[in-house]
Design a protein around this motif. Structure first.
Motif, mmCIF file in Angstrom:
data_model
loop_
_atom_site.group_PDB
_atom_site.id
_atom_site.type_symbol
_atom_site.label_atom_id
_atom_site.label_comp_id
_atom_site.label_asym_id
_atom_site.label_seq_id
_atom_site.Cartn_x
_atom_site.Cartn_y
_atom_site.Cartn_z
ATOM 1 N N ASN A 1 0.868 -1.177 0.000
ATOM 2 C CA ASN A 1 0.000 0.000 0.000
ATOM 3 C C ASN A 1 0.911 1.235 0.000
ATOM 4 O O ASN A 1 1.069 1.903 1.012
ATOM 5 C CB ASN A 1 -0.911 -0.004 1.227
ATOM 6 N N PRO A 2 1.539 1.529 -1.138
ATOM 7 C CA PRO A 2 2.587 2.557 -1.179
ATOM 8 C C PRO A 2 2.061 3.964 -0.989
ATOM 9 O O PRO A 2 0.914 4.278 -1.328
ATOM 10 C CB PRO A 2 3.182 2.382 -2.572
ATOM 11 N N ASP A 3 2.913 4.804 -0.424
ATOM 12 C CA ASP A 3 2.622 6.230 -0.331
ATOM 13 C C ASP A 3 2.874 6.872 -1.692
ATOM 14 O O ASP A 3 3.814 6.505 -2.402
ATOM 15 C CB ASP A 3 3.518 6.905 0.707
ATOM 16 N N LEU A 4 2.038 7.840 -2.056
ATOM 17 C CA LEU A 4 2.220 8.579 -3.302
ATOM 18 C C LEU A 4 2.972 9.863 -2.984
ATOM 19 O O LEU A 4 2.378 10.888 -2.649
ATOM 20 C CB LEU A 4 0.866 8.872 -3.952
ATOM 21 N N ALA A 5 4.280 9.783 -3.053
ATOM 22 C CA ALA A 5 5.122 10.914 -2.657
ATOM 23 C C ALA A 5 5.143 11.990 -3.734
ATOM 24 O O ALA A 5 5.154 11.697 -4.932
ATOM 25 C CB ALA A 5 6.540 10.425 -2.383
ATOM 26 N N GLU A 6 5.158 13.230 -3.296
ATOM 27 C CA GLU A 6 5.244 14.360 -4.214
ATOM 28 C C GLU A 6 6.694 14.786 -4.386
ATOM 29 O O GLU A 6 7.517 14.649 -3.479
ATOM 30 C CB GLU A 6 4.441 15.548 -3.686
ATOM 31 N N VAL A 7 7.003 15.294 -5.571
ATOM 32 C CA VAL A 7 8.326 15.830 -5.859
ATOM 33 C C VAL A 7 8.173 17.149 -6.599
ATOM 34 O O VAL A 7 7.099 17.469 -7.123
ATOM 35 C CB VAL A 7 9.169 14.857 -6.721
ATOM 36 N N SER A 8 9.243 17.924 -6.622
ATOM 37 C CA SER A 8 9.342 19.069 -7.527
ATOM 38 C C SER A 8 10.295 18.668 -8.639
ATOM 39 O O SER A 8 11.272 17.951 -8.405
ATOM 40 C CB SER A 8 9.872 20.309 -6.795
ATOM 41 N N LEU A 9 10.011 19.127 -9.845
ATOM 42 C CA LEU A 9 10.760 18.666 -11.009
ATOM 43 C C LEU A 9 11.178 19.858 -11.864
ATOM 44 O O LEU A 9 10.420 20.809 -12.043
ATOM 45 C CB LEU A 9 9.881 17.725 -11.837
ATOM 46 N N VAL A 10 12.407 19.790 -12.390
ATOM 47 C CA VAL A 10 12.911 20.801 -13.320
ATOM 48 C C VAL A 10 13.526 20.089 -14.518
ATOM 49 O O VAL A 10 14.282 19.124 -14.353
ATOM 50 C CB VAL A 10 13.966 21.710 -12.656
ATOM 51 N N ILE A 11 13.201 20.555 -15.722
ATOM 52 C CA ILE A 11 13.790 20.026 -16.946
ATOM 53 C C ILE A 11 14.494 21.175 -17.656
ATOM 54 O O ILE A 11 13.873 22.188 -17.988
ATOM 55 C CB ILE A 11 12.732 19.405 -17.883
ATOM 56 N N ASP A 12 15.802 21.032 -17.865
ATOM 57 C CA ASP A 12 16.595 22.023 -18.586
ATOM 58 C C ASP A 12 16.935 21.500 -19.967
ATOM 59 O O ASP A 12 17.243 20.309 -20.125
ATOM 60 C CB ASP A 12 17.908 22.314 -17.840
ATOM 61 N N TRP A 13 16.897 22.373 -20.981
ATOM 62 C CA TRP A 13 17.404 22.017 -22.295
ATOM 63 C C TRP A 13 17.869 23.282 -23.010
ATOM 64 O O TRP A 13 17.392 24.385 -22.732
ATOM 65 C CB TRP A 13 16.363 21.264 -23.121
ATOM 66 N N SER A 14 18.831 23.110 -23.912
ATOM 67 C CA SER A 14 19.405 24.278 -24.577
ATOM 68 C C SER A 14 20.131 23.881 -25.853
ATOM 69 O O SER A 14 20.496 22.723 -26.057
ATOM 70 C CB SER A 14 20.378 25.001 -23.639
ATOM 71 N N ASP A 15 20.321 24.880 -26.721
ATOM 72 C CA ASP A 15 21.241 24.783 -27.849
ATOM 73 C C ASP A 15 22.080 26.060 -27.821
ATOM 74 O O ASP A 15 22.101 26.772 -26.818
ATOM 75 C CB ASP A 15 20.505 24.575 -29.175
ATOM 76 N N ASP A 16 22.793 26.359 -28.891
ATOM 77 C CA ASP A 16 23.663 27.535 -28.885
ATOM 78 C C ASP A 16 22.889 28.842 -28.851
ATOM 79 O O ASP A 16 23.447 29.885 -28.515
ATOM 80 C CB ASP A 16 24.566 27.518 -30.128
ATOM 81 N N ALA A 17 21.601 28.803 -29.199
ATOM 82 C CA ALA A 17 20.820 30.031 -29.315
ATOM 83 C C ALA A 17 20.058 30.399 -28.044
ATOM 84 O O ALA A 17 19.817 31.583 -27.788
ATOM 85 C CB ALA A 17 19.837 29.917 -30.474
ATOM 86 N N ALA A 18 19.659 29.410 -27.241
ATOM 87 C CA ALA A 18 18.767 29.725 -26.127
ATOM 88 C C ALA A 18 18.765 28.625 -25.079
ATOM 89 O O ALA A 18 19.103 27.471 -25.357
ATOM 90 C CB ALA A 18 17.345 29.962 -26.631
ATOM 91 N N HIS A 19 18.376 29.010 -23.874
ATOM 92 C CA HIS A 19 18.174 28.071 -22.770
ATOM 93 C C HIS A 19 16.689 28.056 -22.410
ATOM 94 O O HIS A 19 16.029 29.092 -22.423
ATOM 95 C CB HIS A 19 18.975 28.491 -21.536
ATOM 96 N N TYR A 20 16.198 26.874 -22.077
ATOM 97 C CA TYR A 20 14.822 26.720 -21.613
ATOM 98 C C TYR A 20 14.836 25.946 -20.299
ATOM 99 O O TYR A 20 15.695 25.085 -20.072
ATOM 100 C CB TYR A 20 13.968 25.960 -22.639
#
Length: 231
Positions: A127-146
């Motif tokens: 009966n597992p706990d449904l744990a919450e997390v915070s998440l960040v996804i980084d991606w970039s090329d030579d022109a820009a960062h997201y």
């Protein structure tokens, strides 16, 4: 803002990327506010290499139609549900990736293996706990960062692990954003091709026939040649 239309300079790739997790959802005030803010200072952990398919980010809106007696076509559509989903296959085996995959923590057993290494145990609850997390996804090329930031998320789906002689262990995860004060997350970028769309407005509320008025414009490149504005 760069000109719209056929502009190859506005084509983006994601050769560089990273996923970060914080076990336990952070308050909005503690979430990153820039594309290059140090995430480790806030307790985020990098999840390392992902498979060559990269990471999928999927915003979803499910709508339904409202039909009425007086019309043979719907007169309104309304939002039934919304979602913001992240899917990736992690290929590094460490405390963070396995903890996220199994949904439980490793505990030191105070015993050692025959090889002399410390042993750890992770209990998979019925009966597992449904744990919450915070998440960040980084991606970039030579022109820009997201940077995509999800303040509250949970693992919604997991793939299977294949144990073979010739392939690495892969941890396929799908994480779903949860509501956080009316938002599912937000995107940060330093991409110069996005921003306010060009617009022109009258300085006065109305203009009499035969008279002129001043115009105010915003969102144009310095090199833009604005012609043919219709009343």
């Amino acid at each position: 803002m760069a000109a719209t239309g056929n502009d190859a300079k506005q084509i983006r790739f994601a050769p560089n990327g990273e996923m970060w997790v914080h076990f336990g959802a952070l308050p909005v005030s503690a979430l990153p506010k820039s594309v290059d803010e140090d995430l480790k200072a806030s307790g985020f952990i990098p999840l390392g290499y992902a498979s060559e398919e990269g990471t999928e980010i999927t915003p979803k809106i499910e709508t339904e139609e409202l039909s009425v007696w007086q019309s043979s076509v719907p007169v309104l559509r309304y939002v039934k549900s919304a979602a913001f989903q992240v899917k990736s296959t992690l290929v590094q085996v460490n405390d963070a990736t396995t903890r996220l995959f199994y949904g439980a923590e490793w505990v030191k057993t105070n015993t050692k293996s025959a090889a002399g290494r410390e042993q750890y145990r992770l209990d998979i609850a019925s009966n597992p706990d449904l744990a919450e997390v915070s998440l960040v996804i980084d991606w970039s090329d030579d022109a820009a960062h997201y940077r995509a930031v999800i303040g509250r998320a949970m693992v919604g789906d997991r793939g299977s692990i294949s144990l073979t002689r010739t392939k690495s262990q892969n941890y396929e995860l799908t994480l779903d954003a949860l509501d956080a004060a009316g938002t599912l997350g937000y995107i940060l970028t330093d991409d110069s091709s996005v921003g306010s769309m060009p617009k022109v407005s009258l300085m006065s509320g109305s203009v009499e026939a035969g008279h002129g008025t001043a115009l105010e414009g915003s969102g144009f490149d310095k090199s833009s040649d604005v012609n043919g504005i219709a009343a």
